[in-house]
Motif scaffolding. Structure first.
Motif, PDB file in Angstrom:
ATOM      1  N   ALA A   1       0.838  -1.207   0.000  1.00 53.08           N
ATOM      2  CA  ALA A   1       0.000   0.000   0.000  1.00 53.08           C
ATOM      3  C   ALA A   1       0.868   1.252   0.000  1.00 53.08           C
ATOM      4  CB  ALA A   1      -0.926  -0.013   1.217  1.00 53.08           C
ATOM      5  N   VAL A   2       1.953   1.214   0.768  1.00 52.19           N
ATOM      6  CA  VAL A   2       2.883   2.346   0.806  1.00 52.19           C
ATOM      7  C   VAL A   2       3.560   2.528  -0.544  1.00 52.19           C
ATOM      8  CG1 VAL A   2       5.088   3.143   1.758  1.00 52.19           C
ATOM      9  CG2 VAL A   2       3.303   2.310   3.288  1.00 52.19           C
ATOM     10  N   SER A   3       3.942   1.420  -1.183  1.00 51.75           N
ATOM     11  CA  SER A   3       4.643   1.512  -2.467  1.00 51.75           C
ATOM     12  C   SER A   3       3.779   2.189  -3.527  1.00 51.75           C
ATOM     13  CB  SER A   3       5.070   0.115  -2.938  1.00 51.75           C
ATOM     14  OG  SER A   3       3.960  -0.644  -3.386  1.00 51.75           O
ATOM     15  N   GLU A   4       2.471   1.948  -3.474  1.00 59.83           N
ATOM     16  CA  GLU A   4       1.571   2.616  -4.406  1.00 59.83           C
ATOM     17  C   GLU A   4       1.584   4.122  -4.183  1.00 59.83           C
ATOM     18  OE1 GLU A   4      -2.289   0.901  -4.234  1.00 59.83           O
ATOM     19  OE2 GLU A   4      -1.605  -1.143  -4.699  1.00 59.83           O
TER      20      GLU A   4
ATOM     21  N   PHE B   1       2.510   6.582   5.622  1.00 60.10           N
ATOM     22  CA  PHE B   1       1.837   5.955   6.762  1.00 60.10           C
ATOM     23  C   PHE B   1       0.644   6.795   7.223  1.00 60.10           C
ATOM     24  CE2 PHE B   1       5.807   3.498   8.286  1.00 60.10           C
ATOM     25  CZ  PHE B   1       5.350   2.342   7.682  1.00 60.10           C
ATOM     26  N   VAL B   2       0.898   8.071   7.431  1.00 61.52           N
ATOM     27  CA  VAL B   2      -0.149   8.971   7.932  1.00 61.52           C
ATOM     28  C   VAL B   2      -1.289   9.093   6.927  1.00 61.52           C
ATOM     29  CG1 VAL B   2      -0.660  11.335   8.652  1.00 61.52           C
ATOM     30  CG2 VAL B   2       1.473  10.245   9.391  1.00 61.52           C
ATOM     31  N   GLU B   3      -0.937   9.222   5.648  1.00 62.61           N
ATOM     32  CA  GLU B   3      -1.967   9.354   4.607  1.00 62.61           C
ATOM     33  C   GLU B   3      -2.822   8.093   4.505  1.00 62.61           C
ATOM     34  OE1 GLU B   3       0.041  10.403   1.016  1.00 62.61           O
ATOM     35  OE2 GLU B   3       0.333  12.510   1.610  1.00 62.61           O
TER      36      GLU B   3
ATOM     37  N   PHE C   1      -5.001   1.865   6.175  1.00 63.95           N
ATOM     38  CA  PHE C   1      -4.239   1.241   7.260  1.00 63.95           C
ATOM     39  C   PHE C   1      -5.166   0.421   8.144  1.00 63.95           C
ATOM     40  CE2 PHE C   1      -0.317   1.258   9.829  1.00 63.95           C
ATOM     41  CZ  PHE C   1      -0.804   0.723  11.020  1.00 63.95           C
ATOM     42  N   GLN C   2      -6.300   0.994   8.522  1.00 63.79           N
ATOM     43  CA  GLN C   2      -7.261   0.287   9.369  1.00 63.79           C
ATOM     44  C   GLN C   2      -7.795  -0.970   8.677  1.00 63.79           C
ATOM     45  OE1 GLN C   2      -6.994   3.536   8.669  1.00 63.79           O
ATOM     46  NE2 GLN C   2      -8.373   4.768   9.941  1.00 63.79           N
ATOM     47  N   GLU C   3      -7.990  -0.889   7.373  1.00 67.20           N
ATOM     48  CA  GLU C   3      -8.494  -2.042   6.606  1.00 67.20           C
ATOM     49  C   GLU C   3      -7.508  -3.207   6.686  1.00 67.20           C
ATOM     50  OE1 GLU C   3      -8.879  -3.069   1.889  1.00 67.20           O
ATOM     51  OE2 GLU C   3      -9.601  -1.092   2.534  1.00 67.20           O
TER      52      GLU C   3
ATOM     53  N   LYS D   1      -1.798   7.774  13.701  1.00 68.58           N
ATOM     54  CA  LYS D   1      -3.118   8.421  13.734  1.00 68.58           C
ATOM     55  C   LYS D   1      -3.004   9.932  13.642  1.00 68.58           C
ATOM     56  CE  LYS D   1      -5.174   4.770  16.589  1.00 68.58           C
ATOM     57  NZ  LYS D   1      -5.791   4.453  17.909  1.00 68.58           N
ATOM     58  N   GLY D   2      -1.782  10.451  13.765  1.00 65.32           N
ATOM     59  CA  GLY D   2      -1.583  11.899  13.686  1.00 65.32           C
ATOM     60  C   GLY D   2      -1.925  12.620  14.962  1.00 65.32           C
TER      61      GLY D   2
END
Length: 280
Positions: free
Chosen positions: A72-75, A249-251, A258-260, A276-277
């Motif tokens: 997910a981060v790589s995308e 991560f934050v985005e 992230f939650q998913e 979570k910021g």
């Protein structure tokens, strides 16, 4: 026919060239972000036996919480991820040699590791626990007196074991822990009574024992060490990669991705306050 063979040979050489470029070691002394963008990939080193963070299934596919999160981060980063199984005891050496670009697989951010590695913001909390068969009647650290303990070589648990001997090392048999290259090997020895207990990450212990359907047969209790934070480790010079990982991560949390992923693997939101910021 000859021309066809020549063309096939040229394609083969081109393939070798591209693979060679993709696998080319990174310079550990510079910021490699332009290289990552140019080759459209980074190489992540991981322990392919560490369920449920990142592991290899029988069909050869890599799966796990960290695998999904890294993809997910790589995308977000606009690059692909190449997952490279490594000897976990040699992870920092692999990183410094440039053969991998990040350590990402339930990697605890410890003070000792910070001397060699730059860490992202923590994305998940973890705890070192002791696992023992209920038949052994071991329910606390004090019950470990003269008992045979196992641990994974190079793991944060083993580093704690050696670094804080008064908490556990001075209690167990011979003041040492039998070292294993993977937790899978250690758990097999635990199941076959070749060790009395195992020092292990809570996330691994819970997932493995529950998946095997034997959770109720084991005691799991804190080892006495402080809780840990999982983070991604990169070379100190790779500041652009570090900043982009933190931003992603934050985005991902803001977007709900992230939650998913967290719900898929743990049935709950395991994100830290930083993700979570809610904490700088």
């Amino acid at each position: 026919m000859i021309l066809k063979k020549i063309n096939l040979f040229l394609v083969f050489l081109l393939g070798l060239f591209l693979v060679g470029c993709t696998q080319k070691a990174s310079n550990p002394k510079v910021d490699n972000w332009n290289k990552y963008k140019q080759q459209y990939s980074i190489t992540i080193g991981f322990d392919n036996t560490f369920v449920p963070m990142g592991f290899e299934e029988k069909n050869g596919q890599y799966v796990g919480f960290d695998i999904d999160l890294a993809q997910a981060v790589s995308e977000k980063l606009g690059i692909k991820v190449h997952f490279q199984p490594i000897d976990w005891d040699m992870k920092e050496t692999e990183l410094q040699n440039g053969t991998i670009d990040a350590i990402w697989n339930g990697y605890s951010a410890t003070d000792e590791r910070r001397e060699k590695v730059a860490f992202t913001i923590p994305y998940m909390q973890n705890q070192q626990v002791i696992v023992s068969k209920k038949s052994q009647n071991i329910q606390s650290v004090s019950d470990m007196k003269d008992k045979v303990l196992g641990a994974q070589a190079g793991s944060s648990g083993y580093l704690d074991f050696e670094g804080q001997p008064e908490l556990l090392k001075n209690i167990v048999k011979d003041q040492k822990a039998n070292q294993y290259q993977s937790f899978n090997e250690a758990l097999i020895d635990l199941q076959n009574d070749r060790i009395d207990a195992l020092l292990i990450d809570r996330v691994y212990a819970n997932y493995y024992l529950q998946t095997e359907g034997i959770l109720e047969q084991y005691e799991i209790f804190p080892a006495g060490f402080e809780s840990e934070s999982f983070a991604v480790g990169v070379r100190p010079a790779d500041q652009t990669l570090l900043a982009n990982l933190n931003k992603a991560f934050v985005e991902l949390y803001q977007e709900g991705k992230f939650q998913e992923i967290s719900q898929k693997w743990f049935g709950e939101d395991v994100a830290t306050e930083q993700i979570k910021g809610e904490e700088n």
